[in-house]
Design an enzyme around this catalytic site. Sequence first.
Site, short mmCIF file in Angstrom:
data_model
loop_
_atom_site.label_atom_id
_atom_site.label_comp_id
_atom_site.label_asym_id
_atom_site.label_seq_id
_atom_site.Cartn_x
_atom_site.Cartn_y
_atom_site.Cartn_z
N PRO A 179 0.82 -1.22 0.00
CA PRO A 179 0.00 0.00 0.00
C PRO A 179 0.85 1.27 0.00
O PRO A 179 1.82 1.39 0.75
CB PRO A 179 -0.81 -0.13 1.30
CG PRO A 179 -0.96 -1.61 1.48
CD PRO A 179 0.34 -2.20 1.00
N CYS A 180 0.44 2.21 -0.86
CA CYS A 180 1.28 3.39 -1.10
C CYS A 180 0.78 4.64 -0.42
O CYS A 180 1.47 5.66 -0.42
CB CYS A 180 1.36 3.64 -2.61
SG CYS A 180 -0.24 4.07 -3.35
N GLN A 181 -0.43 4.61 0.17
CA GLN A 181 -1.03 5.85 0.66
C GLN A 181 -0.15 6.57 1.68
O GLN A 181 -0.07 7.80 1.70
CB GLN A 181 -2.41 5.56 1.28
CG GLN A 181 -3.42 5.01 0.29
CD GLN A 181 -3.46 3.50 0.29
OE1 GLN A 181 -2.46 2.84 0.55
NE2 GLN A 181 -4.62 2.94 -0.01
N SER B 121 2.84 8.23 -0.26
CA SER B 121 2.54 9.16 -1.35
C SER B 121 2.75 10.61 -0.95
O SER B 121 2.34 11.05 0.14
CB SER B 121 1.10 8.96 -1.82
OG SER B 121 0.77 9.92 -2.80
#
Length: 200
Positions: free
Chosen positions: A74-76, A79
């Site tokens: 997961p990149c949230q 980011s």
Amino acid sequence: MKVLSLFDGMSCGQIALRDLGMPIECYYASEIDKHAIAQTQLNFPDTIQLGDVEKWREWTIEWSEIDLLLAGSPCQGFSLAGKMLGHNDPRSRLYWVFLDILHHVQMVNPNVKFLLENVRMRPADEARINESLGIRPVVINSSLVSAQNRVRLYWSNGRVKTEGLWAEVITDIPQPSDRGIQIRHILEEEVNEKYYLLGI
């Protein structure tokens, strides 16, 4: 080859391997989104779904036979468009689950190849990943092959080079050729009315 794909989504890794003509003997996928799983099973019914990545120690698979480990955690949290909590974001801890799995596979198969993808992030967050993997990523913008600006980092031991005084290991994936794709190239002239947004 036997593949283990973490955070598999709709199995884009499997799509890429198919398009490359790579024979897949067995494809294990770890995914929890029911819609993504349904799409994967529609396109690739032989996919073996393993479930939650955090329960990997319960999986009964032949770890020593894994040839390729794919992941896009997961990149949230990483980011630059979000709150930029980096490794302090609860979702970012799943990177460390990937790393645990990678180390486990490497213990039983030192020749395993891996590919990790994530967003462009703060240098300090990237540095922690670089240090933990022992390799620096290559930066590729998907605008070269699509109609969207999508800068991503890719870490892989599949093709590497060393650079600099300290012989840093760097992912050596070449940049794709620019296909010159623009939004006008992908818009459809006739669109079903169910996609219309009314009342504007």
